[in-house]
Write an enzyme that holds these catalytic residues in place. Structure first.
Site, mmCIF file in Angstrom:
data_model
loop_
_atom_site.group_PDB
_atom_site.id
_atom_site.type_symbol
_atom_site.label_atom_id
_atom_site.label_comp_id
_atom_site.label_asym_id
_atom_site.label_seq_id
_atom_site.Cartn_x
_atom_site.Cartn_y
_atom_site.Cartn_z
ATOM 1 N N HIS A 46 168.789 -4.185 -6.436
ATOM 2 C CA HIS A 46 168.863 -4.106 -4.983
ATOM 3 C C HIS A 46 168.590 -2.691 -4.475
ATOM 4 O O HIS A 46 168.884 -1.713 -5.153
ATOM 5 C CB HIS A 46 170.251 -4.515 -4.484
ATOM 6 C CG HIS A 46 170.651 -5.897 -4.915
ATOM 7 N ND1 HIS A 46 171.954 -6.236 -5.186
ATOM 8 C CD2 HIS A 46 169.925 -7.032 -5.110
ATOM 9 C CE1 HIS A 46 172.014 -7.516 -5.531
ATOM 10 N NE2 HIS A 46 170.802 -8.007 -5.497
ATOM 11 N N LYS A 98 174.404 5.618 -4.272
ATOM 12 C CA LYS A 98 175.594 4.934 -4.759
ATOM 13 C C LYS A 98 176.234 5.733 -5.888
ATOM 14 O O LYS A 98 175.537 6.300 -6.732
ATOM 15 C CB LYS A 98 175.234 3.542 -5.295
ATOM 16 C CG LYS A 98 174.622 2.614 -4.265
ATOM 17 C CD LYS A 98 174.221 1.281 -4.887
ATOM 18 C CE LYS A 98 173.599 0.362 -3.838
ATOM 19 N NZ LYS A 98 173.166 -0.916 -4.418
ATOM 20 N N TYR A 121 182.014 0.773 -6.049
ATOM 21 C CA TYR A 121 181.008 1.787 -5.748
ATOM 22 C C TYR A 121 181.142 2.321 -4.330
ATOM 23 O O TYR A 121 181.534 1.629 -3.414
ATOM 24 C CB TYR A 121 179.595 1.274 -6.005
ATOM 25 C CG TYR A 121 179.203 -0.006 -5.311
ATOM 26 C CD1 TYR A 121 178.343 -0.007 -4.218
ATOM 27 C CD2 TYR A 121 179.663 -1.239 -5.769
ATOM 28 C CE1 TYR A 121 177.953 -1.178 -3.592
ATOM 29 C CE2 TYR A 121 179.285 -2.420 -5.160
ATOM 30 C CZ TYR A 121 178.424 -2.380 -4.067
ATOM 31 O OH TYR A 121 178.059 -3.552 -3.452
ATOM 32 N N ASP A 160 168.402 -13.399 -6.017
ATOM 33 C CA ASP A 160 167.969 -12.487 -7.079
ATOM 34 C C ASP A 160 167.025 -13.144 -8.075
ATOM 35 O O ASP A 160 166.309 -12.451 -8.796
ATOM 36 C CB ASP A 160 169.183 -11.891 -7.794
ATOM 37 C CG ASP A 160 169.879 -10.830 -6.956
ATOM 38 O OD1 ASP A 160 169.278 -10.358 -5.972
ATOM 39 O OD2 ASP A 160 171.026 -10.471 -7.279
#
Length: 195
Positions: free
Chosen positions: A62, A72, A132, A170
């Site tokens: 992603h 991130k 995260y 996905d």
């Protein structure tokens, strides 16, 4: 904390010192001054996210387009994952290359994934809790993905393909060669991936 540049130098593996005794342990997971000194620029983390997944769940790959691109800082609170960051910055000498890191509750490592990288992970343990920090808010209209099984990337996810569990979204992500317009928005020469 130790910050280790990976073979794609903008990606860092972060290793924390763990202080433990018979009562348990203490670990510092983020120190803004040390972190920014290591990566060389300021990152304003504005949101923390957490997911729980079972073995074989693959989330990714992603990314978000500018102006909503995200850096991130990822870690595992419970279990073990293989974490992957793919360079999608047009013009980058490492375009299409990736970094992998095993993150676990045991090793307490973290991976810093800067803007201009597609990110994903697969769960290697029975379950995993994945946490995260991001430096931009989620933006559905800028949300994009990259095929986890793109043959040009040839990522070894360490589990048989038939064992992997992916969302419907996905399973249908495009290959890197189909992302020309999206990747051109991350202009390596202008450092736009830093925001």
């Amino acid at each position: 904390m130790e910050y280790i540049k990976q073979h794609i130098s903008e990606v860092f593996l972060c290793k924390s010192k763990v202080y433990g005794d018979e009562r348990g342990y203490f670990v510092e997971t983020f120190h803004r001054e040390g972190f920014e000194q290591a990566i060389g620029y300021k990152v304003n983390f504005c949101q923390d996210n957490e997911s729980k997944s079972t073995k074989g769940v693959l989330r990714g790959l992603h990314f978000q387009l500018p102006p909503a691109a995200q850096s991130k800082l990822v870690r595992v609170i419970e279990g073990k994952v293989l974490d992957v960051a793919v360079d999608i910055r047009k013009g980058s000498p490492t375009f299409g290359q990736y970094v992998t890191a095993e993150l676990s509750a045991e090793n307490k490592h973290q991976l810093f994934v800067p803007r201009g990288f597609a990110h994903g992970f697969v769960v290697l343990s029975d379950t995993a809790i994945f946490s995260y920090k991001v430096d931009n808010y989620y933006s559905p209209e800028n949300d994009r993905g990259l095929a986890f099984d793109d043959p040009s990337l040839n990522i070894d996810w360490q589990l048989p393909k038939e064992f992997l569990k992916l969302s419907e979204k996905d399973q249908k992500q495009p290959a890197l060669e189909m992302l020309d317009i999206e990747c051109s928005m991350f202009d390596y020469q202008k450092n736009l991936y830093r925001g």
